[in-house]
Design a protein around this motif. Structure first.
Motif, PDB file in Angstrom:
ATOM      1  N   ASP A  45     -12.097 -16.989 -69.892  1.00  0.00           N
ATOM      2  CA  ASP A  45     -13.028 -15.941 -70.326  1.00  0.00           C
ATOM      3  C   ASP A  45     -12.954 -14.663 -69.495  1.00  0.00           C
ATOM      4  O   ASP A  45     -13.037 -13.565 -70.037  1.00  0.00           O
ATOM      5  CB  ASP A  45     -14.471 -16.469 -70.285  1.00  0.00           C
ATOM      6  CG  ASP A  45     -14.696 -17.613 -71.240  1.00  0.00           C
ATOM      7  OD1 ASP A  45     -14.397 -17.450 -72.439  1.00  0.00           O
ATOM      8  OD2 ASP A  45     -15.152 -18.685 -70.790  1.00  0.00           O
ATOM      9  N   VAL A  46     -12.849 -14.811 -68.187  1.00  0.00           N
ATOM     10  CA  VAL A  46     -12.928 -13.638 -67.309  1.00  0.00           C
ATOM     11  C   VAL A  46     -11.851 -13.694 -66.234  1.00  0.00           C
ATOM     12  O   VAL A  46     -11.294 -14.757 -65.926  1.00  0.00           O
ATOM     13  CB  VAL A  46     -14.314 -13.500 -66.642  1.00  0.00           C
ATOM     14  CG1 VAL A  46     -15.408 -13.279 -67.667  1.00  0.00           C
ATOM     15  CG2 VAL A  46     -14.620 -14.714 -65.780  1.00  0.00           C
ATOM     16  N   LEU A  47     -11.606 -12.527 -65.676  1.00  0.00           N
ATOM     17  CA  LEU A  47     -10.646 -12.391 -64.583  1.00  0.00           C
ATOM     18  C   LEU A  47     -11.230 -11.383 -63.602  1.00  0.00           C
ATOM     19  O   LEU A  47     -11.835 -10.383 -64.020  1.00  0.00           O
ATOM     20  CB  LEU A  47      -9.308 -11.903 -65.144  1.00  0.00           C
ATOM     21  CG  LEU A  47      -8.133 -11.634 -64.212  1.00  0.00           C
ATOM     22  CD1 LEU A  47      -6.821 -11.938 -64.946  1.00  0.00           C
ATOM     23  CD2 LEU A  47      -8.115 -10.182 -63.751  1.00  0.00           C
ATOM     24  N   VAL A  48     -11.088 -11.646 -62.315  1.00  0.00           N
ATOM     25  CA  VAL A  48     -11.531 -10.706 -61.281  1.00  0.00           C
ATOM     26  C   VAL A  48     -10.308 -10.306 -60.471  1.00  0.00           C
ATOM     27  O   VAL A  48      -9.576 -11.167 -59.969  1.00  0.00           O
ATOM     28  CB  VAL A  48     -12.603 -11.329 -60.367  1.00  0.00           C
ATOM     29  CG1 VAL A  48     -12.962 -10.366 -59.232  1.00  0.00           C
ATOM     30  CG2 VAL A  48     -13.859 -11.682 -61.164  1.00  0.00           C
ATOM     31  N   VAL A  49     -10.066  -8.995 -60.382  1.00  0.00           N
ATOM     32  CA  VAL A  49      -8.864  -8.503 -59.708  1.00  0.00           C
ATOM     33  C   VAL A  49      -9.250  -7.468 -58.656  1.00  0.00           C
ATOM     34  O   VAL A  49     -10.214  -6.710 -58.832  1.00  0.00           O
ATOM     35  CB  VAL A  49      -7.873  -7.903 -60.745  1.00  0.00           C
ATOM     36  CG1 VAL A  49      -8.499  -6.739 -61.502  1.00  0.00           C
ATOM     37  CG2 VAL A  49      -6.566  -7.483 -60.086  1.00  0.00           C
ATOM     38  N   ASN A  50      -8.514  -7.454 -57.564  1.00  0.00           N
ATOM     39  CA  ASN A  50      -8.725  -6.482 -56.492  1.00  0.00           C
ATOM     40  C   ASN A  50      -7.722  -5.342 -56.686  1.00  0.00           C
ATOM     41  O   ASN A  50      -6.522  -5.512 -56.463  1.00  0.00           O
ATOM     42  CB  ASN A  50      -8.516  -7.170 -55.140  1.00  0.00           C
ATOM     43  CG  ASN A  50      -8.804  -6.262 -53.964  1.00  0.00           C
ATOM     44  OD1 ASN A  50      -9.553  -5.303 -54.072  1.00  0.00           O
ATOM     45  ND2 ASN A  50      -8.207  -6.572 -52.823  1.00  0.00           N
ATOM     46  N   LYS A  51      -8.207  -4.185 -57.128  1.00  0.00           N
ATOM     47  CA  LYS A  51      -7.338  -3.046 -57.433  1.00  0.00           C
ATOM     48  C   LYS A  51      -7.017  -2.258 -56.158  1.00  0.00           C
ATOM     49  O   LYS A  51      -7.915  -1.912 -55.399  1.00  0.00           O
ATOM     50  CB  LYS A  51      -8.024  -2.105 -58.440  1.00  0.00           C
ATOM     51  CG  LYS A  51      -7.136  -0.938 -58.883  1.00  0.00           C
ATOM     52  CD  LYS A  51      -7.921   0.091 -59.666  1.00  0.00           C
ATOM     53  CE  LYS A  51      -8.687   1.058 -58.786  1.00  0.00           C
ATOM     54  NZ  LYS A  51      -7.835   1.984 -58.002  1.00  0.00           N
TER      55      LYS A  51
ATOM     56  N   THR B 252     -10.145   4.722 -55.353  1.00  0.00           N
ATOM     57  CA  THR B 252     -11.081   3.741 -54.809  1.00  0.00           C
ATOM     58  C   THR B 252     -10.447   2.366 -54.975  1.00  0.00           C
ATOM     59  O   THR B 252      -9.881   2.069 -56.019  1.00  0.00           O
ATOM     60  CB  THR B 252     -12.424   3.786 -55.570  1.00  0.00           C
ATOM     61  OG1 THR B 252     -13.013   5.083 -55.412  1.00  0.00           O
ATOM     62  CG2 THR B 252     -13.396   2.739 -55.038  1.00  0.00           C
ATOM     63  N   SER B 253     -10.513   1.544 -53.936  1.00  0.00           N
ATOM     64  CA  SER B 253      -9.975   0.190 -54.022  1.00  0.00           C
ATOM     65  C   SER B 253     -11.111  -0.787 -54.309  1.00  0.00           C
ATOM     66  O   SER B 253     -12.286  -0.464 -54.149  1.00  0.00           O
ATOM     67  CB  SER B 253      -9.288  -0.188 -52.706  1.00  0.00           C
ATOM     68  OG  SER B 253     -10.204  -0.068 -51.627  1.00  0.00           O
ATOM     69  N   GLY B 254     -10.734  -2.013 -54.736  1.00  0.00           N
ATOM     70  CA  GLY B 254     -11.755  -3.040 -54.833  1.00  0.00           C
ATOM     71  C   GLY B 254     -11.777  -3.839 -56.111  1.00  0.00           C
ATOM     72  O   GLY B 254     -10.867  -3.779 -56.943  1.00  0.00           O
ATOM     73  N   LEU B 255     -12.854  -4.612 -56.271  1.00  0.00           N
ATOM     74  CA  LEU B 255     -12.955  -5.654 -57.285  1.00  0.00           C
ATOM     75  C   LEU B 255     -13.437  -5.138 -58.638  1.00  0.00           C
ATOM     76  O   LEU B 255     -14.371  -4.340 -58.712  1.00  0.00           O
ATOM     77  CB  LEU B 255     -13.916  -6.742 -56.795  1.00  0.00           C
ATOM     78  CG  LEU B 255     -13.469  -7.495 -55.538  1.00  0.00           C
ATOM     79  CD1 LEU B 255     -14.589  -8.399 -55.034  1.00  0.00           C
ATOM     80  CD2 LEU B 255     -12.206  -8.312 -55.800  1.00  0.00           C
ATOM     81  N   LEU B 256     -12.779  -5.637 -59.681  1.00  0.00           N
ATOM     82  CA  LEU B 256     -13.137  -5.338 -61.061  1.00  0.00           C
ATOM     83  C   LEU B 256     -13.199  -6.637 -61.843  1.00  0.00           C
ATOM     84  O   LEU B 256     -12.381  -7.536 -61.637  1.00  0.00           O
ATOM     85  CB  LEU B 256     -12.074  -4.441 -61.719  1.00  0.00           C
ATOM     86  CG  LEU B 256     -12.073  -2.955 -61.396  1.00  0.00           C
ATOM     87  CD1 LEU B 256     -10.779  -2.328 -61.886  1.00  0.00           C
ATOM     88  CD2 LEU B 256     -13.265  -2.273 -62.050  1.00  0.00           C
ATOM     89  N   MET B 257     -14.147  -6.731 -62.787  1.00  0.00           N
ATOM     90  CA  MET B 257     -14.172  -7.876 -63.699  1.00  0.00           C
ATOM     91  C   MET B 257     -13.549  -7.450 -65.025  1.00  0.00           C
ATOM     92  O   MET B 257     -13.743  -6.329 -65.496  1.00  0.00           O
ATOM     93  CB  MET B 257     -15.600  -8.382 -63.900  1.00  0.00           C
ATOM     94  CG  MET B 257     -16.618  -7.362 -64.312  1.00  0.00           C
ATOM     95  SD  MET B 257     -18.287  -8.051 -64.289  1.00  0.00           S
ATOM     96  CE  MET B 257     -19.247  -6.617 -64.809  1.00  0.00           C
ATOM     97  N   VAL B 258     -12.768  -8.360 -65.603  1.00  0.00           N
ATOM     98  CA  VAL B 258     -12.027  -8.087 -66.838  1.00  0.00           C
ATOM     99  C   VAL B 258     -12.380  -9.167 -67.850  1.00  0.00           C
ATOM    100  O   VAL B 258     -12.425 -10.358 -67.502  1.00  0.00           O
ATOM    101  CB  VAL B 258     -10.505  -8.092 -66.562  1.00  0.00           C
ATOM    102  CG1 VAL B 258      -9.717  -7.876 -67.851  1.00  0.00           C
ATOM    103  CG2 VAL B 258     -10.148  -7.028 -65.523  1.00  0.00           C
ATOM    104  N   ALA B 259     -12.637  -8.771 -69.096  1.00  0.00           N
ATOM    105  CA  ALA B 259     -12.995  -9.727 -70.152  1.00  0.00           C
ATOM    106  C   ALA B 259     -11.757 -10.147 -70.930  1.00  0.00           C
ATOM    107  O   ALA B 259     -10.977  -9.304 -71.373  1.00  0.00           O
ATOM    108  CB  ALA B 259     -14.021  -9.097 -71.098  1.00  0.00           C
ATOM    109  N   LYS B 260     -11.608 -11.466 -71.131  1.00  0.00           N
ATOM    110  CA  LYS B 260     -10.443 -11.971 -71.849  1.00  0.00           C
ATOM    111  C   LYS B 260     -10.747 -12.273 -73.320  1.00  0.00           C
ATOM    112  O   LYS B 260      -9.843 -12.629 -74.076  1.00  0.00           O
ATOM    113  CB  LYS B 260      -9.886 -13.209 -71.144  1.00  0.00           C
ATOM    114  CG  LYS B 260      -9.374 -12.878 -69.742  1.00  0.00           C
ATOM    115  CD  LYS B 260      -8.848 -14.082 -68.997  1.00  0.00           C
ATOM    116  CE  LYS B 260      -7.518 -14.563 -69.543  1.00  0.00           C
ATOM    117  NZ  LYS B 260      -6.966 -15.661 -68.698  1.00  0.00           N
TER     118      LYS B 260
END
Length: 303
Positions: free
Chosen positions: A88-94, A141-149
């Motif tokens: 369902d979801v993915l969390v990535v550090n950009k 800006t660096s850091g965490l994002l949530m992504v919907a699958k």
């Protein structure tokens, strides 16, 4: 095609037509609007006008918003820093320097390009250019994002953002020494009427609230943690400038004489949300990047 109308108000009398239209929606650039006018997609009292037409009170502007041109986003293999992933979801550090999603004229090297190569299933709610993207952070800006699958996850995560229940904490180095330990900035944000590419505090802007507390103080600088209540474009950068403590390294809102860092010293370090399917609260933390850490070491040594 979408259509909309606008009647010129007293305070808009004498303003250029392209300026008036581009102020109606913060997503519309002045260049884009000028092309619409040239193409006859923006009429004044039913007539085609030039981009420098000066508006009169009660002029009726009719805008036909062209459908976006379909663009192919090419999947690109990337070494993504993924903190969590399920169906369902993915969390990535950009990383700093990476754009979140493609735009016309900038179709490669973005986070979306990498996500499309990594996983074939992304929510289509935001269209071909922003598949799966629920929220974004600036290029530098660096850091965490949530992504919907999938669309179910997308709607759930967006609703949590609207309800202000998502935890989003950022670390930032700002110019100046903040004397108090805690603060809340409640100031509405909108496009800067003098510079459409920038945001600023305006009376009729969108509601925006940032909470912050001081983590460390140095000579001429402060390390703060900011927690977003709302998520407006450039919110932390504009709010900290507004109270007199602009971000170090910020090329748009900060002073030119600053710390040596490629972009603003801002990192989205903590991200928490309720999982759309399991209803379990998940929270993730990503450490600040190495160049950010080096700056902190220098500031600590110079105290």
């Amino acid at each position: 095609m979408e259509k909309m109308e606008h009647t010129i108000l007293e305070e808009q009398k004498g303003d250029r037509i392209d300026k008036v239209i581009s102020a109606l929606d913060e997503e519309w650039s002045r260049t884009q609007v000028q092309q619409w006018i040239k193409d006859g997609n923006a009429l004044v009292n039913g007539q085609v006008v030039k981009t420098n037409y000066k508006c009169a009170v009660n002029d009726l502007i009719e805008i036909t918003i062209p459908d976006p041109e379909p663009l192919d986003v090419i999947p690109e293999e990337m070494d993504l820093d993924i903190y969590y992933e399920d169906t369902d979801v993915l969390v990535v550090n950009k990383p700093r320097g990476m754009v979140v999603h493609p735009a016309p004229g900038h179709l490669t090297g973005t986070l979306v390009n990498g996500l499309m190569a990594h996983c074939k299933d992304l929510s289509g709610i935001n269209g071909v250019l922003r598949p799966g993207i629920v929220h974004r952070i600036d290029k530098d800006t660096s850091g965490l994002l949530m992504v919907a699958k999938n669309d179910m996850a997308h709607e759930s995560l967006v609703n949590q953002l609207v309800e202000k229940s998502v935890t989003r904490k950022y670390k930032a180095i700002v110019h100046g020494v903040i004397p108090h330990d805690f603060g809340t900035i409640d100031a509405p944000l909108g496009r800067d009427p003098k510079d459409r590419q920038s945001m600023t505090v305006v009376d009729d802007g969108k509601h925006a609230v940032t909470h912050f507390h001081v983590l460390e103080r140095y000579n001429h600088f402060t390390l703060v943690e900011c927690q977003l209540e709302t998520g407006r474009t450039h919110q932390i950068r504009v709010h900290m400038k507004y109270i007199g403590y602009p971000l170090a390294g910020d090329p748009k809102y900060g002073p030119k004489k600053t710390l040596e860092i490629d972009g603003q010293a801002l990192h989205a370090g903590v991200l928490g949300f309720v999982h759309p399917r399991t209803q379990e609260y998940l929270e993730f933390e990503a450490p600040i990047p190495s160049d950010f850490e080096r700056l902190l070491d220098q500031l600590r040594n110079n105290r």
